[in-house]
Write an enzyme that holds these catalytic residues in place. Structure first.
Site, PDB file in Angstrom:
ATOM      1  N   HIS B 262       0.835  -1.212   0.000  1.00 49.34           N
ATOM      2  CA  HIS B 262       0.000   0.000   0.000  1.00 49.34           C
ATOM      3  C   HIS B 262       0.870   1.263   0.000  1.00 49.34           C
ATOM      4  CE1 HIS B 262      -3.676   2.328   1.226  1.00 49.34           C
ATOM      5  NE2 HIS B 262      -2.772   3.113   1.797  1.00 49.34           N
ATOM      6  N   GLU B 263       1.804   1.326   0.946  1.00 47.68           N
ATOM      7  CA  GLU B 263       2.646   2.527   1.054  1.00 47.68           C
ATOM      8  C   GLU B 263       3.546   2.670  -0.176  1.00 47.68           C
ATOM      9  OE1 GLU B 263       1.897   4.654   3.221  1.00 47.68           O
ATOM     10  OE2 GLU B 263       0.721   3.396   4.595  1.00 47.68           O
ATOM     11  N   HIS B 266       1.811   4.806  -2.662  1.00 50.41           N
ATOM     12  CA  HIS B 266       2.007   6.237  -2.365  1.00 50.41           C
ATOM     13  C   HIS B 266       3.416   6.678  -2.794  1.00 50.41           C
ATOM     14  CE1 HIS B 266      -1.639   7.099  -0.150  1.00 50.41           C
ATOM     15  NE2 HIS B 266      -1.430   6.170   0.765  1.00 50.41           N
ATOM     16  N   GLU B 292      -4.492   8.292  -2.509  1.00 52.40           N
ATOM     17  CA  GLU B 292      -5.028   7.022  -2.019  1.00 52.40           C
ATOM     18  C   GLU B 292      -5.381   6.110  -3.198  1.00 52.40           C
ATOM     19  OE1 GLU B 292      -4.826   6.640   1.158  1.00 52.40           O
ATOM     20  OE2 GLU B 292      -5.904   4.749   1.471  1.00 52.40           O
TER      21      GLU B 292
END
Lengths: 498, 498
Positions: B262-263, B266, B292
């Protein structure tokens, strides 16, 4: 006065907060940052540095200082204003053009030096260095015109406020009179002294665990600091959050352990500066030499002493020998490892007897360079002559282990080198004072009771910040002005059992 | 115009450099700093933040914008000035008194919330929250008066520029019409589906090695970033040096692995913003929702897909099962683990079907709070009613897992929550567009050929920065404005094989 002084306090508080960000991001740059982040980081730091320069040198700051000084009526405020003025003057006296020219020339020289040194390329290096020296001469003459000091002394003042070359000549003259001979004697004596070499395999993990245990023993406050790794070990961060670094060689534990002890000395000084004054120049460390006095106290006076080695030997055995008996880590062998004397070409690898001669050589050369008595072109020859005279070694044409070995001159830092040996003398004089007050200090150290030593340092040096000038600080703390006798006695005691 | 625009560029460059120092020291505060450094750090960051506020809101900045805008004649400069103005207006419109009052009230509320939440102390918490809401209402009314938007929309604009609550009502209305029922169906269906639980023992070291390998696969540039640990995982730092954090649970690998993925989404967005525009608002990320959208693309569209799990399964087996065959890490079992649906009380632990309902509930409540249609005292009751309606769960009087669970409201961040679900929709719409362009994308992913996916994202989203408004960005990239259909189709495909 109150209003002007309050303005000054507010201004220096602001600078302190910005300095915090600068210190932490510089630590990050050395210990954490991937190389791709370097350009953006350098630009960000330069922007902050230029902002801080503006905040410090604004015209009104000079007015506030004048006004506050005229009506300051207690000695602590007077000292505080003295240190503010010192900081302000150091920055304001320099014309912006010269600062910029130096920034360019020094960066260029230092950057090129990083490849020229391994290539032993004196020719190209010396061209850059000439520009650096020329600008440093200009700086020295501007600073000396403003302060009334001699040219080189005005540079010395940047690192060791209050010190002069005539005082250095006395201190270093003392060392020169006995040190080279003592060095030869000790080398001869150790020749027949066999030891088990320190080389082996020591995992980074085990060395780190050992370092952390020793730091705890030395009173490092882990709630206000941490230990990490960097190529060139240093002690950075801020008093509230001291960032200490070391490096690990998995074939040899010697450097990392003693390096960590050395940096812990710097760290404890920073962590124990007077808390209520930290944000003002008054609450800052006294000088580079005094800072080195704390790290060398930890490393040389304490760290390599038989008593301290006795204390940490169980930790060494635990972490590096899996808790098993090992002759390499016997008390006798550890003392031999950590007190081996061997003159060499490289300053940063020098033992504590050779080290001052490396420094004196550089002091004499940089003073002559700044004062125009030596040309850059003649530097290698003078270097070689002095190396032979002081350490019995000839550099020949291998400049990379001669006059090109240090980063200080390429980056334009003239006047810094003396701090290292002043530090060795401060450290010896401190320990001598501690011993007078606590005759049984060595047996206390061996038994793990380090508190009396730390209390003495805290009260007499660390908590003093810049309340006193350096010479007053040492006269008050040790009963006499700085002199070379305690360092001499320390060397004779340790290496010749005198 | 050139002169004014150049002044603006210089000013925003300066802000960008200061922002660098802020971002790195904030990362340090979460990932490195010992707690004793917190006060000095907070003061330093506040000083910098106030400096940056001054630099951004100085009167001349407004004049430069006006002047530059009047004569900007190419669309890229127009977009650049539009984004500069947005950034300037966001800061300048607020009166200093209100900013200060909010800073105090929000800190107080957030600080107390940290202990009130575990104590389930709604009574005291609600007193603080009333003040926070009152000031947020003032903020909303000032911002809306300046922009002409409705009160809540003016807050939404802070995180999702261009989005309105009437558009949200349509998007979220769509989700509400099918999601709760789909959720029940999937839960029923998975009831009889047995899986081997993910719990076991996984050393931090092994999980970290797995995370790093997966980050490499996902194209994270380690020359411009690094992976560390923090209590609350986040993606910080700067585009040139992205600092990503995760946390490790040695009893379960699930969260850390997918959290890292997930990160990394980003991170790649940040690392691939247009390099030549990075220092300007034009080169910044488009919105919190779009950000997001990248992390959820990595986690939900890519990370939990059968094709991607097939690709990384050998790495999982290597690092977590010592390379040995293990039924827990079979393809089928990994898919089951990573697509388990189970409605719960806590938003941050929610699966991707439940998650939007958590967000919609908060959106409806915070909008009513800001617009004065709901009193803080009535919050718990409304929360409970909506939880029952949307997720079939009653919070009862356990506020710590109800309306006290999130940090957003205590810190005064109203208008942020919708970004999470907008992100889920952006992510689904992006992947749907990729699939149209590359019908065999899933088999490519399974075989390790991720480049086409990353190229699509780089070109269509990441490299766009803020050149386009969000709705144009998505219309251009995906051929249609943002809508809920792709997210719906994704859910039906993945969980109901539709």
């Amino acid at each position: 006065m109150h209003q002007a002084y309050n303005q000054l306090i507010e201004r220096f508080n602001k600078l302190y907060r910005f300095q915090h960000l600068s210190a932490i991001t510089q630590w990050d740059q050395s210990a954490m940052m991937p190389s791709g982040g370097n350009q953006a980081r350098s630009e960000a730091l330069a922007e902050l540095s230029s902002l801080m320069h503006e905040l410090l040198t604004e015209e009104q700051v000079g007015h506030w200082i004048k006004e506050a000084r005229e009506s300051a009526d207690d000695s602590i405020t007077q000292s505080s204003i003295r240190e503010m003025e010192r900081s302000w003057r150091k920055a304001s006296v320099m014309p912006a053009d010269l600062v910029k020219a130096q920034s360019l020339a020094n960066s260029k020289c230092e950057h090129a030096w990083r490849t020229q040194r391994p290539e032993n390329n004196w020719k190209d290096f010396s061209e850059n260095l000439k520009e650096v020296v020329k600008l440093a001469q200009e700086e020295a003459s501007i600073r000396s015109a403003a302060s009334g000091a001699q040219d080189y002394d005005a540079m010395l003042e940047l690192y060791e406020p209050g010190m002069t070359s005539s005082e250095l000549d006395v201190l270093f003259g003392n060392l020169k009179s006995w040190l080279p001979e003592t060095l030869q004697t000790v080398v001869e004596q150790q020749k027949n002294d066999s030891l088990i070499a320190s080389q082996g395999h020591y995992s980074t993990e085990n060395q780190k665990a050992l370092g952390l245990d020793v730091m705890k023993l030395l009173g490092f406050d882990f709630n206000h600091g941490r230990l990490d790794v960097s190529v060139h070990p240093f002690c950075g961060g801020v008093p509230e959050d001291v960032r200490l670094t070391t490096r690990y060689n998995e074939e040899d534990f010697v450097e990392s352990l003693m390096g960590t002890i050395h940096e812990t000395g710097h760290a404890r000084y920073n962590q124990n500066l007077p808390e209520d004054l930290r944000s003002l120049p008054l609450g800052s460390y006294r000088s580079m030499g005094v800072h080195e006095g704390q790290s060398l106290f930890f490393e040389m006076q304490l760290g390599r002493s038989p008593a301290f080695l006795q204390l940490i030997r169980p930790l060494i055995v635990k972490h590096l020998a899996g808790g098993q008996k090992n002759d390499r880590f016997s008390q006798t062998n550890l003392e031999k490892i950590y007190n081996r004397v061997k003159p060499g070409f490289i300053r940063v690898d020098a033992d504590e007897i050779s080290y001052p001669m490396h420094v004196i050589l550089r002091y004499e050369i940089e003073k002559a360079l700044i004062e125009g008595d030596l040309l850059v072109d003649d530097l290698p020859q003078v270097w070689d002559e002095k190396m032979q005279a002081y350490l019995g070694l000839s550099t020949g044409k291998n400049h990379s282990i001669g006059c090109m070995q240090d980063i200080h001159w390429p980056m334009g830092a003239f006047g810094y080198f003396p701090s290292y040996t002043l530090g060795a003398m401060y450290a010896a004089q401190q320990f001598s004072a501690v011993k007078r007050q606590l005759p049984d200090v060595e047996s206390r150290i061996a038994s793990g009771d380090l508190e009396p030593v730390f209390s003495w340092l805290t009260e007499n040096i660390w908590q003093q910040g810049c309340k006193l000038e350096t010479h007053e600080l040492y006269t008050t703390a040790t009963g006499e002005p700085l002199n070379a006798d305690h360092f001499k006695q320390h060397i004779l005691n340790r290496y010749l059992n005198d």
